[in-house]
Design an enzyme around this catalytic site. Structure first.
Site, PDB file in Angstrom:
ATOM      1  N   ASP A 160       0.866  -1.167   0.000  1.00 16.11           N
ATOM      2  CA  ASP A 160       0.000   0.000   0.000  1.00 16.11           C
ATOM      3  C   ASP A 160       0.912   1.229   0.000  1.00 16.11           C
ATOM      4  OD1 ASP A 160      -2.440   1.565   0.413  1.00 16.11           O
ATOM      5  OD2 ASP A 160      -1.673   1.843   2.447  1.00 16.11           O
TER       6      ASP A 160
ATOM      7  N   ASP B 100      -0.157   5.191   0.865  1.00 17.25           N
ATOM      8  CA  ASP B 100      -0.425   6.141   1.952  1.00 17.25           C
ATOM      9  C   ASP B 100      -0.593   5.415   3.276  1.00 17.25           C
ATOM     10  OD1 ASP B 100      -0.560   8.387   0.181  1.00 17.25           O
ATOM     11  OD2 ASP B 100      -2.581   7.786  -0.387  1.00 17.25           O
TER      12      ASP B 100
ATOM     13  N   ASP C 128      -1.541  -0.901   6.044  1.00 15.82           N
ATOM     14  CA  ASP C 128      -1.821  -0.262   7.334  1.00 15.82           C
ATOM     15  C   ASP C 128      -3.299  -0.253   7.689  1.00 15.82           C
ATOM     16  OD1 ASP C 128      -2.230   1.694   5.159  1.00 15.82           O
ATOM     17  OD2 ASP C 128      -2.693   3.073   6.784  1.00 15.82           O
TER      18      ASP C 128
END
Length: 235
Positions: free
Chosen positions: A29, A31, A190
Site C-alpha cells: 500500500d 499512503d 496499514d
C-alpha cells in the site's frame, strides 16, 4: 509481463522466518504504509473547502479521515463543512484533485524503516509493486519525489480496475503481472482494506501500526507480523 529471478543468498531473517520461505513478490500500500502523505492531502482538502466558501479542516482532522480513498475523504470534508453530499460531492472531488495535483508532494516523508526494508528486498532481488486505492495519476510524482520509484516497476491505482481493495482483484491482477502464486506473494499495509484484500486473495500480510487505520484495530485481522518499523524484518 515481468518475470522474477530467484533471490540470491538471503539470510534467515525475521521476514523469512515469518513468511516461511522467501517471497517472490511484495506488494505495498502507499499512503500510511510507505509514505506519510497527510500534509499534501490536507492542503488539497483545505483548498477545496476554501473554494466552496468554507473554513479549512486542518491537518489533524484530515489525518483522521485518510485511508478510504478520495471519495470518502471528500465526503467527510463536506460533512465537516455542513455541505450536502448530493449537491457538492462531484464538485468537491474535482476541486480536491485540482489542488492535490499541485501539492501531492507537500510535506511527504517515508515512515521509519521503510527505506531500509525496500533496499533489503531490492538487494535480494525480491520484486516489489505498489497497490493503492489512490488515483494512479498522483502515484508517480510521490514515488519520484521520495526517490523510491526505482523499486517499483509496477504500480496500480484505485481506478485502474473495476474493483479496488478490499477486493482481491488488485492483488490478483498484480500477481498475474509477475507470474507468481498467492503462496509466493506478500502484502504490506496499514488498514483493513489492505488486510482484507490480502485475506481475500489468500496472500500473507504484514501490518504496520503507524498508518491510517481510521480507528479500526488492525490486530483483529490475520497477519504474519504487526509492528511499527519494517526494518525489524531485515535482521
Amino acid at each position: 509481463m515481468n518475470q522474477i529471478s530467484t533471490p540470491a543468498n538471503i539470510s534467515q531473517t525475521a521476514l523469512v522466518e515469518r513468511f516461511g520461505d522467501i517471497p517472490k513478490l511484495v506488494m505495498f500500500d502507499l499512503d500510511g504504509t510507505l509514505v506519510d502523505s497527510v500534509p499534501g492531502l490536507a492542503a488539497a482538502v483545505d483548498g477545496m473547502l476554501i473554494d466552496l466558501g468554507c473554513k479549512p479542516a486542518g491537518v489533524d482532522l484530515v489525518r483522521r479521515w485518510v485511508g478510504g480513498g478520495q471519495w470518502l475523504l471528500v465526503q467527510q470534508a463536506l460533512e465537516f463543512a455542513g455541505l450536502p453530499e448530493a449537491d457538492y460531492l462531484d464538485a468537491g472531488v474535482k476541486g480536491f484533485r485540482k489542488h492535490y495535483a499541485q501539492c501531492s508532494d507537500q510535506g511527504l516523508t517515508l515512515f521509519p524503516g521503510v527505506k531500509a526494508f525496500l533496499e533489503f528486498l531490492h538487494q535480494n532481488r525480491i520484486a516489489m509493486a505498489v497497490v493503492t486505492n489512490k488515483p494512479i495519476d498522483f502515484v508517480p510524482k510521490i514515488l519520484e519525489s521520495l526517490g523510491i520509484d526505482h523499486y517499483f516497476p509496477e504500480t496500480l491505482g484505485g481506478e485502474c480496475l473495476p474493483e479496488k481493495k478490499p477486493s482481491a482483484l488488485p492483488l490478483e491482477h498484480m500477481m498475474a503481472r509477475f507470474s507468481v502464486t498467492p503462496e509466493q506473494s506478500l502484502m504490506v499495509g496499514d488498514s483493513s482494506n489492505d488486510l482484507l484484500a490480502a485475506q481475500a486473495a489468500k496472500v500473507k500480510s504484514l501490518a504496520v501500526t503507524y498508518g491510517y487505520s481510521r480507528g479500526v484495530d488492525i490486530s483483529q485481522f490475520p497477519s504474519i507480523w504487526l509492528g511499527d518499523d519494517l526494518s525489524q524484518l531485515c535482521a
